[in-house]
Design an enzyme around this catalytic site. Structure first.
Site, PDB file in Angstrom:
ATOM      1  N   HIS A  38      -6.952  -1.138   9.770  1.00  0.00           N
ATOM      2  CA  HIS A  38      -5.693  -1.661  10.307  1.00  0.00           C
ATOM      3  C   HIS A  38      -5.168  -0.764  11.427  1.00  0.00           C
ATOM      4  O   HIS A  38      -4.712  -1.257  12.457  1.00  0.00           O
ATOM      5  CB  HIS A  38      -4.645  -1.778   9.195  1.00  0.00           C
ATOM      6  CG  HIS A  38      -4.712  -3.059   8.443  1.00  0.00           C
ATOM      7  ND1 HIS A  38      -5.699  -3.334   7.533  1.00  0.00           N
ATOM      8  CD2 HIS A  38      -3.897  -4.145   8.468  1.00  0.00           C
ATOM      9  CE1 HIS A  38      -5.500  -4.539   7.028  1.00  0.00           C
ATOM     10  NE2 HIS A  38      -4.411  -5.055   7.583  1.00  0.00           N
ATOM     11  N   LYS A 104      -2.350  -6.273  -3.770  1.00  0.00           N
ATOM     12  CA  LYS A 104      -1.591  -6.137  -5.008  1.00  0.00           C
ATOM     13  C   LYS A 104      -0.357  -5.296  -4.701  1.00  0.00           C
ATOM     14  O   LYS A 104      -0.379  -4.438  -3.820  1.00  0.00           O
ATOM     15  CB  LYS A 104      -2.424  -5.521  -6.127  1.00  0.00           C
ATOM     16  CG  LYS A 104      -2.837  -4.086  -5.904  1.00  0.00           C
ATOM     17  CD  LYS A 104      -3.633  -3.557  -7.096  1.00  0.00           C
ATOM     18  CE  LYS A 104      -4.043  -2.107  -6.831  1.00  0.00           C
ATOM     19  NZ  LYS A 104      -4.835  -1.564  -7.924  1.00  0.00           N
TER      20      LYS A 104
END
Length: 187
Positions: A38, A104
């Site tokens: 990222h 999550k």
């Protein structure tokens, strides 16, 4: 209840129909990427360069898979804690059209605001079910940053990959709703 199946690239009309708590099955192409990948992608954007993949309408699964066993496309592939991508996700949604994220845990207020603005969704994958989730992966290929090992960007072809809508495009949050429901029922 009708089975909800999504096939990327995702469009706003389908995403607007999703509600927190919905179980969704993804079939088609998704990408894996974690924090190191990222950062590299957002650094390219900041430098005014084109990304090596088109993220418009796509889904990124925050995961770093285990090595595959012979004859299998991928090893266990459980979700990574999503807040580690919170510094990067708004840029990918606003500037490159990312429409879905799988991981999550909770997301930051900035990420939730960006989801509302861009009509994007955050899905939860079941932690602890990594071996079962890997059975939904039909093929896997490292497409970017192979030097990152498990954190390299992979293109996965998945079939009926089960996820739950945690944050919908309307600003709702399943975790917050569950706490509110619990507090209301246990007063």
């Amino acid at each position: 209840m009708e089975k909800i199946v999504l096939t990327p690239p995702l469009d706003n009309e389908k995403l607007k129909k999703l509600k927190i708590g919905d179980t969704v099955y993804i079939t088609g192409t998704i990408y894996t990427a974690r924090d190191a990948a990222h950062k590299r992608l957002v650094d390219l954007i900041a430098a005014g360069e084109e990304l090596p993949i088109d993220l418009a309408g796509q889904i990124i699964y925050y995961a770093g898979p285990a090595p595959n066993k012979p004859g299998k496309p991928i090893g266990s592939i459980g979700p990574t804690t999503s807040y580690r991508m919170d510094a990067y996700a708004p840029t990918l949604m606003r500037r490159k059209g990312l429409k879905g994220m799988i991981g999550k845990g909770k997301r930051s207020d900035e990420v939730k605001q960006a989801m509302k603005e861009t009509c994007a969704v955050y899905f939860g994958a079941t932690g602890g079910a990594a071996a079962l989730l890997s059975q939904c992966v039909k093929s896997a290929e490292v497409i970017l940053y192979p030097e990152l090992g498990p954190e390299a960007v992979r293109r996965l072809e998945v079939e009926d990959f089960p996820v739950t809508v945690i944050n919908d495009v309307h600003g709702n949050d399943l975790y917050e709703a569950a706490i509110e429901q619990y507090n209301t029922e246990n007063v």
